[in-house]
Design a protein around this motif. Sequence first.
Motif, PDB file in Angstrom:
ATOM      1  N   TYR A   9      -9.054   5.159  -0.226  1.00 17.29           N
ATOM      2  CA  TYR A   9      -9.084   5.744  -1.563  1.00 17.29           C
ATOM      3  C   TYR A   9     -10.535   5.829  -2.029  1.00 17.29           C
ATOM      4  O   TYR A   9     -11.352   4.956  -1.697  1.00 17.29           O
TER       5      TYR A   9
ATOM      6  N   GLN B 272       1.353   0.494 -11.104  1.00 14.66           N
ATOM      7  CA  GLN B 272       2.489   1.365 -11.412  1.00 14.66           C
ATOM      8  C   GLN B 272       3.831   0.665 -11.212  1.00 14.66           C
ATOM      9  O   GLN B 272       4.784   0.898 -11.944  1.00 14.66           O
TER      10      GLN B 272
ATOM     11  N   ASP C  44      -6.424   6.503  -9.895  1.00 11.15           N
ATOM     12  CA  ASP C  44      -5.194   7.253  -9.595  1.00 11.15           C
ATOM     13  C   ASP C  44      -4.432   6.672  -8.412  1.00 11.15           C
ATOM     14  O   ASP C  44      -3.198   6.717  -8.378  1.00 11.15           O
ATOM     15  N   HIS C  45      -5.171   6.132  -7.446  1.00  2.84           N
ATOM     16  CA  HIS C  45      -4.537   5.542  -6.263  1.00  2.84           C
ATOM     17  C   HIS C  45      -5.338   4.315  -5.838  1.00  2.84           C
ATOM     18  O   HIS C  45      -6.567   4.364  -5.776  1.00  2.84           O
ATOM     19  N   GLU C  46      -4.645   3.238  -5.548  1.00  2.00           N
ATOM     20  CA  GLU C  46      -5.313   2.033  -5.054  1.00  2.00           C
ATOM     21  C   GLU C  46      -4.277   1.154  -4.365  1.00  2.00           C
ATOM     22  O   GLU C  46      -3.070   1.245  -4.660  1.00  2.00           O
ATOM     23  N   GLU C  47      -4.718   0.339  -3.424  1.00  2.00           N
ATOM     24  CA  GLU C  47      -3.829  -0.635  -2.808  1.00  2.00           C
ATOM     25  C   GLU C  47      -3.416  -1.657  -3.858  1.00  2.00           C
ATOM     26  O   GLU C  47      -4.256  -2.132  -4.635  1.00  2.00           O
TER      27      GLU C  47
ATOM     28  N   GLU D 286       0.842  -1.200   0.000  1.00  2.00           N
ATOM     29  CA  GLU D 286       0.000   0.000   0.000  1.00  2.00           C
ATOM     30  C   GLU D 286       0.872   1.244   0.000  1.00  2.00           C
ATOM     31  O   GLU D 286       1.454   1.612   1.017  1.00  2.00           O
ATOM     32  N   ASN D 287       0.974   1.892  -1.177  1.00  2.00           N
ATOM     33  CA  ASN D 287       1.700   3.156  -1.238  1.00  2.00           C
ATOM     34  C   ASN D 287       1.129   4.113  -2.265  1.00  2.00           C
ATOM     35  O   ASN D 287       1.812   5.017  -2.733  1.00  2.00           O
ATOM     36  N   GLY D 288      -0.134   3.915  -2.614  1.00  2.00           N
ATOM     37  CA  GLY D 288      -0.833   4.878  -3.457  1.00  2.00           C
ATOM     38  C   GLY D 288      -0.521   4.808  -4.931  1.00  2.00           C
ATOM     39  O   GLY D 288      -0.708   5.787  -5.660  1.00  2.00           O
ATOM     40  N   ASP D 289      -0.062   3.667  -5.440  1.00  2.00           N
ATOM     41  CA  ASP D 289       0.190   3.507  -6.870  1.00  2.00           C
ATOM     42  C   ASP D 289      -1.103   3.668  -7.665  1.00  2.00           C
ATOM     43  O   ASP D 289      -2.201   3.450  -7.153  1.00  2.00           O
ATOM     44  N   TYR D 290      -0.948   4.023  -8.950  1.00  2.00           N
ATOM     45  CA  TYR D 290      -2.130   3.994  -9.807  1.00  2.00           C
ATOM     46  C   TYR D 290      -2.394   2.564 -10.257  1.00  2.00           C
ATOM     47  O   TYR D 290      -1.503   1.705 -10.261  1.00  2.00           O
TER      48      TYR D 290
END
Length: 237
Positions: free
Chosen positions: A198, A170, A146-149, A119-123
Amino acid sequence: MIRVTIYNEFYHERKDNLAHDIYPEGIHTTLKKALEGQDISVDTVTLDDIDELTCERLAKTDVLIWWGHCKHNDVPDEVAVRVQQAVLKGMGAIFLHSAHHSKPFKLLMGTPCNLCWRENGDYELLWVCDPSHPIAQGIDRFVKLDHEEVYSEPFTVPDPDKLVFISSFQGGEVFRAGCCYQRQNGKIFYFQPGHETYPTYHNKDIIRIIKNAVYWAAPIFRADKLEAVEVKKPLGE
């Protein structure tokens, strides 16, 4: 009228400020408002009142939507077995995000249902594998979040009857994000996006997919009654 029941732990939204800001009334309420309409009625249940998921209530539910994350073991084994039996009798079920580790899903799959995650906000790019499938109707080639686990293979579930979506992230990970199963008379859809911090369930394409899944999973045949099943040991063991 398709009768939907949404189960949500309703834990993070009351304990985590970010989750509360995104879903102030709970994920279940956000989904209820997005899904209910002329041909879909929606009721909700949280962990606080999960004992209300009786055989009688499940018999009156056409499609059960289940969101869970960190309170899987707090769900009584008896409730998990009721859900399993209701699906086998014909109730549809949609398991969202971390519900891959819920007791009912693991009972229905018969496998550990483990996966890799970070979990670091990758797309996330949610790719349509089968444009002809009813659950993919109205969706373009992919949905960008845009952001998901991040979830990643290996995902220790049985091979899906139909893989509708696959996700790429990402960091390069890939994941079977939309899996269809049939268990006896009931249809099951597992759908990966939906981490509580998110705004995934505010995305119109994600809601469109979940609504399509409700129509797809609604029973064609429903057995008359649920069978009582003895739970011989805790499901977590």
